[in-house]
Scaffold this motif. Structure first.
Motif, PDB file in Angstrom:
ATOM      1  N   UNK A  24      54.783  51.700  30.578  1.00 60.69           N
ATOM      2  CA  UNK A  24      53.448  52.255  30.831  1.00 60.69           C
ATOM      3  C   UNK A  24      52.869  51.666  32.121  1.00 60.69           C
ATOM      4  N   UNK A  25      52.608  52.488  33.133  1.00 59.82           N
ATOM      5  CA  UNK A  25      52.163  51.972  34.429  1.00 59.82           C
ATOM      6  C   UNK A  25      50.930  51.089  34.365  1.00 59.82           C
ATOM      7  N   UNK A  26      49.961  51.473  33.532  1.00 62.81           N
ATOM      8  CA  UNK A  26      48.726  50.696  33.487  1.00 62.81           C
ATOM      9  C   UNK A  26      48.963  49.321  32.877  1.00 62.81           C
ATOM     10  N   UNK A  27      49.833  49.245  31.873  1.00 63.70           N
ATOM     11  CA  UNK A  27      50.168  47.941  31.295  1.00 63.70           C
ATOM     12  C   UNK A  27      50.776  47.021  32.348  1.00 63.70           C
ATOM     13  N   UNK A  28      51.685  47.578  33.153  1.00 60.46           N
ATOM     14  CA  UNK A  28      52.325  46.784  34.201  1.00 60.46           C
ATOM     15  C   UNK A  28      51.296  46.345  35.228  1.00 60.46           C
ATOM     16  N   UNK A  29      50.413  47.264  35.624  1.00 60.57           N
ATOM     17  CA  UNK A  29      49.410  46.925  36.633  1.00 60.57           C
ATOM     18  C   UNK A  29      48.469  45.832  36.135  1.00 60.57           C
ATOM     19  N   UNK A  30      48.065  45.911  34.887  1.00 59.33           N
ATOM     20  CA  UNK A  30      47.178  44.890  34.335  1.00 59.33           C
ATOM     21  C   UNK A  30      47.875  43.543  34.267  1.00 59.33           C
ATOM     22  N   UNK A  31      49.130  43.532  33.842  1.00 61.86           N
ATOM     23  CA  UNK A  31      49.867  42.284  33.757  1.00 61.86           C
ATOM     24  C   UNK A  31      50.086  41.694  35.143  1.00 61.86           C
ATOM     25  N   UNK A  32      50.452  42.547  36.099  1.00 60.88           N
ATOM     26  CA  UNK A  32      50.656  42.071  37.468  1.00 60.88           C
ATOM     27  C   UNK A  32      49.358  41.513  38.041  1.00 60.88           C
ATOM     28  N   UNK A  33      48.247  42.194  37.797  1.00 63.55           N
ATOM     29  CA  UNK A  33      46.960  41.721  38.310  1.00 63.55           C
ATOM     30  C   UNK A  33      46.628  40.343  37.767  1.00 63.55           C
ATOM     31  N   UNK A  34      46.931  40.115  36.489  1.00 63.90           N
ATOM     32  CA  UNK A  34      46.673  38.812  35.877  1.00 63.90           C
ATOM     33  C   UNK A  34      47.528  37.727  36.522  1.00 63.90           C
ATOM     34  N   UNK A  35      48.819  38.023  36.688  1.00 65.33           N
ATOM     35  CA  UNK A  35      49.740  37.053  37.289  1.00 65.33           C
ATOM     36  C   UNK A  35      49.356  36.779  38.741  1.00 65.33           C
ATOM     37  N   UNK A  36      49.096  37.839  39.480  1.00 64.46           N
ATOM     38  CA  UNK A  36      48.810  37.689  40.913  1.00 64.46           C
ATOM     39  C   UNK A  36      47.506  36.933  41.144  1.00 64.46           C
ATOM     40  N   UNK A  37      46.538  37.163  40.293  1.00 67.17           N
ATOM     41  CA  UNK A  37      45.275  36.428  40.408  1.00 67.17           C
ATOM     42  C   UNK A  37      45.501  34.927  40.262  1.00 67.17           C
ATOM     43  N   UNK A  38      46.372  34.552  39.312  1.00 66.74           N
ATOM     44  CA  UNK A  38      46.675  33.132  39.122  1.00 66.74           C
ATOM     45  C   UNK A  38      47.412  32.566  40.327  1.00 66.74           C
ATOM     46  N   UNK A  39      48.330  33.357  40.894  1.00 71.13           N
ATOM     47  CA  UNK A  39      49.067  32.916  42.075  1.00 71.13           C
ATOM     48  C   UNK A  39      48.103  32.634  43.222  1.00 71.13           C
ATOM     49  N   UNK A  40      47.196  33.566  43.475  1.00 70.81           N
ATOM     50  CA  UNK A  40      46.251  33.407  44.579  1.00 70.81           C
ATOM     51  C   UNK A  40      45.342  32.197  44.369  1.00 70.81           C
ATOM     52  N   UNK A  41      44.912  32.003  43.111  1.00 71.72           N
ATOM     53  CA  UNK A  41      44.047  30.852  42.812  1.00 71.72           C
ATOM     54  C   UNK A  41      44.783  29.547  43.048  1.00 71.72           C
ATOM     55  N   UNK A  42      46.021  29.464  42.563  1.00 70.50           N
ATOM     56  CA  UNK A  42      46.799  28.232  42.715  1.00 70.50           C
ATOM     57  C   UNK A  42      47.108  27.933  44.178  1.00 70.50           C
ATOM     58  N   UNK A  43      47.448  28.960  44.936  1.00 66.44           N
ATOM     59  CA  UNK A  43      47.761  28.735  46.343  1.00 66.44           C
ATOM     60  C   UNK A  43      46.519  28.334  47.132  1.00 66.44           C
ATOM     61  N   UNK A  44      45.390  28.894  46.761  1.00 71.12           N
ATOM     62  CA  UNK A  44      44.142  28.516  47.424  1.00 71.12           C
ATOM     63  C   UNK A  44      43.802  27.058  47.142  1.00 71.12           C
ATOM     64  N   UNK A  45      43.959  26.653  45.883  1.00 69.00           N
ATOM     65  CA  UNK A  45      43.664  25.269  45.518  1.00 69.00           C
ATOM     66  C   UNK A  45      44.631  24.306  46.198  1.00 69.00           C
ATOM     67  N   UNK A  46      45.884  24.725  46.358  1.00 64.86           N
ATOM     68  CA  UNK A  46      46.892  23.875  47.001  1.00 64.86           C
ATOM     69  C   UNK A  46      46.825  23.972  48.523  1.00 64.86           C
ATOM     70  N   UNK A  47      45.966  24.874  49.016  1.00 65.45           N
ATOM     71  CA  UNK A  47      45.822  25.092  50.465  1.00 65.45           C
ATOM     72  C   UNK A  47      47.177  25.413  51.098  1.00 65.45           C
ATOM     73  N   UNK A  48      47.907  26.319  50.460  1.00 64.50           N
ATOM     74  CA  UNK A  48      49.214  26.729  50.966  1.00 64.50           C
ATOM     75  C   UNK A  48      49.218  28.221  51.246  1.00 64.50           C
ATOM     76  N   UNK A  49      50.090  28.620  52.143  1.00 65.15           N
ATOM     77  CA  UNK A  49      50.284  30.027  52.458  1.00 65.15           C
ATOM     78  C   UNK A  49      51.658  30.459  51.969  1.00 65.15           C
ATOM     79  N   UNK A  50      51.911  31.760  51.999  1.00 68.93           N
ATOM     80  CA  UNK A  50      53.235  32.242  51.595  1.00 68.93           C
ATOM     81  C   UNK A  50      54.300  31.748  52.569  1.00 68.93           C
ATOM     82  N   UNK A  51      53.893  31.599  53.823  1.00 70.62           N
ATOM     83  CA  UNK A  51      54.834  31.066  54.820  1.00 70.62           C
ATOM     84  C   UNK A  51      55.252  29.650  54.458  1.00 70.62           C
TER      85      UNK A  51
END
Length: 480
Positions: free
Chosen positions: A311-338
């Protein structure tokens, strides 16, 4: 009510529902007749208010209820007639033409609306007869018990004054008094007297302890520091401060004693009873880790057995949850994807695969549990809720009431119980062989094993940070 399917594409369905004006009027009249027997209006006897008067007063609000009831009826009819399992609540789209809506609300025109659905896929249960798992198990070594005793003794060790001429070193305890200022002005929370500080513990803000190395009793020092950007007191975050510190006493650690007195300090009768308790606790930790390992292996095996549309919406919601945590953690660690040796696009693609895996395995577990008739008792939910409330000392009553009043929140309590029961059911169907390993082997790859077992292992180090909770998909799937 006329219902016509207008779209069937993958897991998406759409239906057009038409309520003709006659049907709307009948439903409205019936509702007003029911209201007539209940309405109390000044100037009229109970049950004798004219329907026409009620229509003038309440017609629009009653019609709104009529339409809502019709929508609910249509949703139930669509699901029942087509044997559908919904991934989400139906989405309703009414006409954009205001005149059309107004005519329907007056029961002078038909009301047509669209019901858009996203359904769960049909899952055929796979044969697991060829699945063999290795369950790592470990005995508790004496060295592990001894190490735990050392840590407990160290945390309970005493300190004694080293005298006025002794210099403080890492491992010593200072008793200090201080006054902190920002731009020369004292600030709230910046003053303390007789505060213990263990050098090397990292308990104060970065840079504070290092500037007190080598101090003596009675000495005064000015400590200059900058509060971290993510400091909990937002009015201090990122700001430079000075502390006028007076060293009241320099104390050194006394010898660690592992004896019956230590055991009594921790509420045990003797050293032997303390050792037994430690061994049992470590044993429980080992069992839990062993369970996590074999569960991950099981879900890895399941992941290889199933392929179906998600179900596309289930995947999108799960991805949004995961990605939000990734962005928060990287911001706190002051790191970039590079910094992590990747790009945002590559990271997104990798985390989307993780989200898809979570959703897929969540749906599989839900289907297996349903077919196996896995049940959760009220006592199991109550016990889990009690454990959750205990995590908030002093707020147990509020936590309990919150979950009791919020069915969705209570479902989050039920979901892990359901999932573990399904895992137990599956482990009983596959071959599981115990393999004795060392403590180090049991906890190898710990970073990945802390994650939900349904997650794929990301390639980049930063990926580890998104793994926090049990697979959320089983929550939705269990209720579907």
């Amino acid at each position: 009510m006329n219902v016509t399917e207008t779209l069937s594409q993958g897991l998406k369905r759409e239906f057009q529902v038409v309520l003709n004006a006659t049907d709307l009027k009948t439903r409205l009249d019936d509702s007003l007749q029911d209201l007539q027997g209940k309405a109390k209006i000044n100037g009229f006897r109970p049950g004798k208010v004219p329907v026409a008067h009620l229509r003038r007063l309440y017609g629009r609000s009653v019609m709104a209820d009529v339409v809502q009831n019709a929508v609910n009826e249509a949703n139930q009819k669509i699901v029942a007639d087509n044997g559908l399992k919904l991934a989400f609540e139906p989405q309703i789209r009414f006409p954009e033409n205001k005149d059309e809506i107004e005519a329907a609300m007056e029961a002078k025109g038909d009301l047509a609306f669209t019901v858009a659905l996203e359904v769960l896929p049909k899952i055929e249960i796979a044969d697991l007869s060829d699945v063999s798992l290795v369950k790592p198990v470990a005995e508790v070594p004496d060295s592990e018990v001894d190490a735990a005793l050392e840590r407990m003794a160290s945390s309970n060790r005493t300190f004694a004054s080293k005298g006025e001429k002794a210099k403080a070193a890492t491992g010593d305890r200072l008793l200090i008094s201080f006054v902190g200022t920002l731009e020369g002005q004292p600030f709230d929370g910046g003053t303390g007297e007789g505060i213990p500080l263990d050098l090397g513990s990292g308990q104060f803000i970065p840079g504070f302890e290092e500037q007190l190395e080598g101090v003596k009793t009675g000495e005064k020092r000015t400590v200059k520091v900058t509060f971290p950007e993510n400091y909990t007191a937002t009015h201090l975050a990122g700001k430079a401060a000075e502390f006028e510190v007076t060293v009241d006493d320099v104390q050194g650690p006394e010898a660690v004693k592992i004896d019956d007195e230590l055991a009594k300090a921790f509420g045990m009768e003797s050293l032997d009873s303390l050792k037994t308790a430690i061994r049992e606790q470590i044993g429980r930790d080992f069992v839990a880790q062993s369970r996590r390992k074999v569960k991950k292996s099981l879900l890895d095996a399941l992941d290889g057995k199933y392929t179906f549309e998600l179900p596309p919406t289930l995947v999108e919601q799960e991805f949004a949850s995961v990605w939000s945590q990734v962005e928060t953690d990287m911001k706190e660690a002051k790191k970039s994807f590079a910094d992590e040796g990747t790009t945002e696009d590559e990271a997104r693609a990798e985390y989307r695969k993780i989200a898809e895996r979570r959703v897929r395995l969540g749906l599989v577990l839900a289907e297996i549990g349903e077919q196996a008739k896995v049940q959760i008792s009220d006592d199991e939910v109550t016990q889990a809720l009690v454990e959750r409330a205990r995590q908030f000392p002093g707020q147990e009553k509020q936590v309990w009431e919150f979950y009791q009043k919020n069915p969705q929140a209570l479902a989050e309590i039920r979901a892990p119980i359901f999932e573990e029961k399904v895992v137990d059911h599956l482990l009983g169907q596959v071959k599981v062989e115990d393999q004795t390993v060392s403590r180090e082997a049991l906890y190898a790859d710990e970073d990945s094993d802390e994650a939900p077992a349904a997650e794929a292992k990301p390639k980049k180090a930063a990926a580890k940070k998104a793994k926090k909770a049990e697979p959320k998909d089983s929550d939705a799937a269990e209720d579907a």
